[in-house]
Design a protein around this motif. Structure first.
Motif, PDB file in Angstrom:
ATOM      1  N   ASP A 263      20.142  25.342 -35.142  1.00 39.31           N
ATOM      2  CA  ASP A 263      19.013  25.859 -35.499  1.00 39.31           C
ATOM      3  C   ASP A 263      18.339  26.488 -34.307  1.00 39.31           C
ATOM      4  OD1 ASP A 263      15.865  25.007 -35.750  1.00 39.31           O
ATOM      5  OD2 ASP A 263      16.958  25.439 -37.801  1.00 39.31           O
ATOM      6  N   SER A 265      15.264  26.188 -33.340  1.00 40.29           N
ATOM      7  CA  SER A 265      14.540  25.275 -32.392  1.00 40.29           C
ATOM      8  C   SER A 265      15.353  24.414 -31.448  1.00 40.29           C
ATOM      9  CB  SER A 265      14.097  24.131 -33.331  1.00 40.29           C
ATOM     10  OG  SER A 265      15.014  23.352 -34.035  1.00 40.29           O
ATOM     11  N   VAL A 295      10.698  32.510 -27.505  1.00 40.60           N
ATOM     12  CA  VAL A 295       9.719  31.597 -28.033  1.00 40.60           C
ATOM     13  C   VAL A 295       9.630  31.933 -29.516  1.00 40.60           C
ATOM     14  CG1 VAL A 295       7.840  30.054 -27.931  1.00 40.60           C
ATOM     15  CG2 VAL A 295       8.658  31.087 -25.780  1.00 40.60           C
ATOM     16  N   HIS A 296      10.172  31.061 -30.503  1.00 43.07           N
ATOM     17  CA  HIS A 296      10.086  31.513 -31.861  1.00 43.07           C
ATOM     18  C   HIS A 296       9.182  30.518 -32.330  1.00 43.07           C
ATOM     19  CE1 HIS A 296      13.297  34.456 -31.587  1.00 43.07           C
ATOM     20  NE2 HIS A 296      13.962  33.511 -30.754  1.00 43.07           N
ATOM     21  N   SER A 297       8.689  29.544 -32.045  1.00 43.33           N
ATOM     22  CA  SER A 297       7.925  28.394 -32.667  1.00 43.33           C
ATOM     23  C   SER A 297       7.212  27.598 -31.691  1.00 43.33           C
ATOM     24  CB  SER A 297       8.909  27.462 -33.332  1.00 43.33           C
ATOM     25  OG  SER A 297       9.825  26.682 -32.474  1.00 43.33           O
ATOM     26  N   GLN A 298       6.194  26.759 -32.161  1.00 46.93           N
ATOM     27  CA  GLN A 298       5.323  25.998 -31.461  1.00 46.93           C
ATOM     28  C   GLN A 298       6.244  24.801 -30.806  1.00 46.93           C
ATOM     29  OE1 GLN A 298       1.253  25.784 -33.926  1.00 46.93           O
ATOM     30  NE2 GLN A 298       1.624  24.359 -32.324  1.00 46.93           N
ATOM     31  N   GLU A 299       7.458  24.689 -31.509  1.00 51.80           N
ATOM     32  CA  GLU A 299       8.183  23.720 -31.059  1.00 51.80           C
ATOM     33  C   GLU A 299       8.707  24.016 -29.621  1.00 51.80           C
ATOM     34  OE1 GLU A 299      11.975  20.787 -31.954  1.00 51.80           O
ATOM     35  OE2 GLU A 299      11.353  22.191 -33.477  1.00 51.80           O
ATOM     36  N   GLU A 300       9.372  25.166 -29.854  1.00 48.86           N
ATOM     37  CA  GLU A 300       9.904  26.002 -28.521  1.00 48.86           C
ATOM     38  C   GLU A 300       8.781  26.074 -27.301  1.00 48.86           C
ATOM     39  OE1 GLU A 300      13.633  28.207 -30.439  1.00 48.86           O
ATOM     40  OE2 GLU A 300      11.870  29.371 -29.901  1.00 48.86           O
ATOM     41  N   LYS A 302       6.263  24.206 -26.827  1.00 52.60           N
ATOM     42  CA  LYS A 302       6.163  22.775 -26.151  1.00 52.60           C
ATOM     43  C   LYS A 302       7.336  22.484 -25.211  1.00 52.60           C
ATOM     44  CE  LYS A 302       4.807  18.090 -27.049  1.00 52.60           C
ATOM     45  NZ  LYS A 302       5.706  17.738 -26.105  1.00 52.60           N
ATOM     46  N   THR A 335       8.543  37.189 -33.959  1.00 54.20           N
ATOM     47  CA  THR A 335       7.806  36.605 -35.474  1.00 54.20           C
ATOM     48  C   THR A 335       7.014  35.484 -34.805  1.00 54.20           C
ATOM     49  OG1 THR A 335       9.843  35.062 -35.014  1.00 54.20           O
ATOM     50  CG2 THR A 335      10.017  36.804 -36.524  1.00 54.20           C
ATOM     51  N   TYR A 336       6.929  34.985 -33.453  1.00 50.50           N
ATOM     52  CA  TYR A 336       5.779  34.071 -33.107  1.00 50.50           C
ATOM     53  C   TYR A 336       5.106  34.511 -31.987  1.00 50.50           C
ATOM     54  CZ  TYR A 336       4.207  29.682 -30.821  1.00 50.50           C
ATOM     55  OH  TYR A 336       3.305  28.842 -30.515  1.00 50.50           O
ATOM     56  N   THR A 338       1.581  34.472 -29.619  1.00 52.86           N
ATOM     57  CA  THR A 338       0.259  33.901 -29.397  1.00 52.86           C
ATOM     58  C   THR A 338      -0.605  34.768 -28.396  1.00 52.86           C
ATOM     59  OG1 THR A 338       1.036  32.235 -27.977  1.00 52.86           O
ATOM     60  CG2 THR A 338       0.784  31.757 -30.385  1.00 52.86           C
TER      61      THR A 338
END
Length: 348
Positions: A263, A265, A295-300, A302, A335-336, A338
């Motif tokens: 995955d 993540s 970085v593809h997500s907030q989890e990454e 973090k 895709t991510y 901010t």
């Protein structure tokens, strides 16, 4: 934008904007490398002696494949699960000629006929194929920020020269046309020098990807015509973990591996404290891991936040191309994101 300016990217974690100053251009900063998802490997040592092809079949039936090893860290993981072996198969094998420039440029200009692995310009200014591991020459680095060529008059092997250029400049020089070829010959000034063209015909059994990590023993590979499979030494401390090309029919123990993470993540990050510019950090990450961090997500996001000291700036893999499009260094789609819609510059 000057060399003392940067763009800020806010990384959002659990709804809180963490203003990590992740610099994207020319400052000398630490960097975040990443090992891509699917590259987390659990290794298995099989003591039974088999030919390389029988070992490959066994690993594919019982696990994922013969071992892929793409860093010194993974080499240590493999050695730590085994003891008392002389040599053992890994998943590397010889496929076919695959000439490429050290910095990843496409090979669009040739000036020679080749048979060995690395390239030097000889005293007559002609390109010569040469052994990467035993021959020692001076070499020419280039610096892409200043568009300059640098002659290093220190005899080194090709891979030692490559590492020197990557650590101190950008890379060994690439040559894209006849004008650049003339400039390199002038810079060499009659010396035999390494340039960045090399042959990388060695592939991993799983997915057929070319190997960017090399751990050959001194003088290896030395008989590619007959030896198209690769074994790892387990004998002395000096040789332990080094690679050797060998006849595929020999019966040897071997290493298999399982992919333990698929995955996105599961991306694993590595914080590199050494200050480099963005291009040098990208080269370092690609050589030792997979690439600069994505970085593809907030989890990454973090994960990065947890690793990175908040008082420290560090490169990540996002950059803006000439068309003002933001991209990830490894080619992933953005895709991510901010970052602020209106970027601003600041002075460190």
């Amino acid at each position: 934008m000057s060399n003392n300016e940067y763009k800020e990217i806010p990384v959002t974690v659990s709804g809180v904007a963490i203003m990590e100053k992740l610099v994207l251009l020319m400052l000398l900063l630490a960097g975040m490398c990443a090992v891509a998802s699917g590259h987390f490997r659990k290794y298995h040592f099989v003591k039974d002696g088999k030919s390389w092809f029988d070992a490959q079949s066994y690993c594919r039936e019982k696990h994922t494949d013969l071992a892929t090893i793409e860093s010194q860290e993974e080499t240590e993981k493999v050695l730590n699960i085994s003891a008392g072996f002389n040599n053992a198969w890994i998943g590397l094998y010889y496929d076919k000629e695959n000439w490429q420039w050290s910095n990843g440029d496409n090979v669009s200009y040739y000036n020679w006929t080749s048979s060995l692995s690395c390239t030097n310009v000889d005293s007559k200014g002609e390109w010569v194929d040469s052994d990467c591991y035993s021959n020692r020459y001076s070499f020419i680095c280039y610096n892409d920020t200043r568009e300059s060529y640098i002659l290093i008059d220190q005899p080194k092997t090709c891979y030692e020269a490559q590492q020197y250029c990557r650590n101190n400049y950008t890379d060994l020089v690439s040559i894209k046309n006849n004008d650049e070829d003339k400039k390199i010959k002038e810079k060499a000034n009659g010396n035999a020098v390494w340039i960045g063209l090399f042959n990388n015909p060695w592939k991993w059994s799983h997915k057929g990807e070319y190997s960017s990590f090399h751990n050959w023993d001194k003088g290896q590979p030395n008989s590619v015509g007959n030896n198209i499979c690769v074994e790892m030494y387990g004998k002395t401390d000096k040789e332990r973990g080094k690679w050797n090309d060998a006849g595929c029919h020999f019966a040897s123990p071997f290493f298999c591996y399982n992919e333990s993470c698929t995955d996105a993540s599961c991306t694993k990050y590595h914080f590199v404290k050494t200050d480099m510019n963005w291009s040098a950090a990208q080269t370092y990450c690609r050589h030792n891991y997979t690439d600069l961090a994505t970085v593809h997500s907030q989890e990454e996001a973090k994960q990065l936040s947890d690793i990175l000291n908040t008082s420290t700036n560090a490169w990540i893999g996002m950059y803006c191309d000439v068309s003002e499009n933001w991209q990830w260094s490894n080619g992933d789609e953005v895709t991510y994101n901010t970052r602020r819609a209106k970027l601003f510059c600041a002075t460190v």
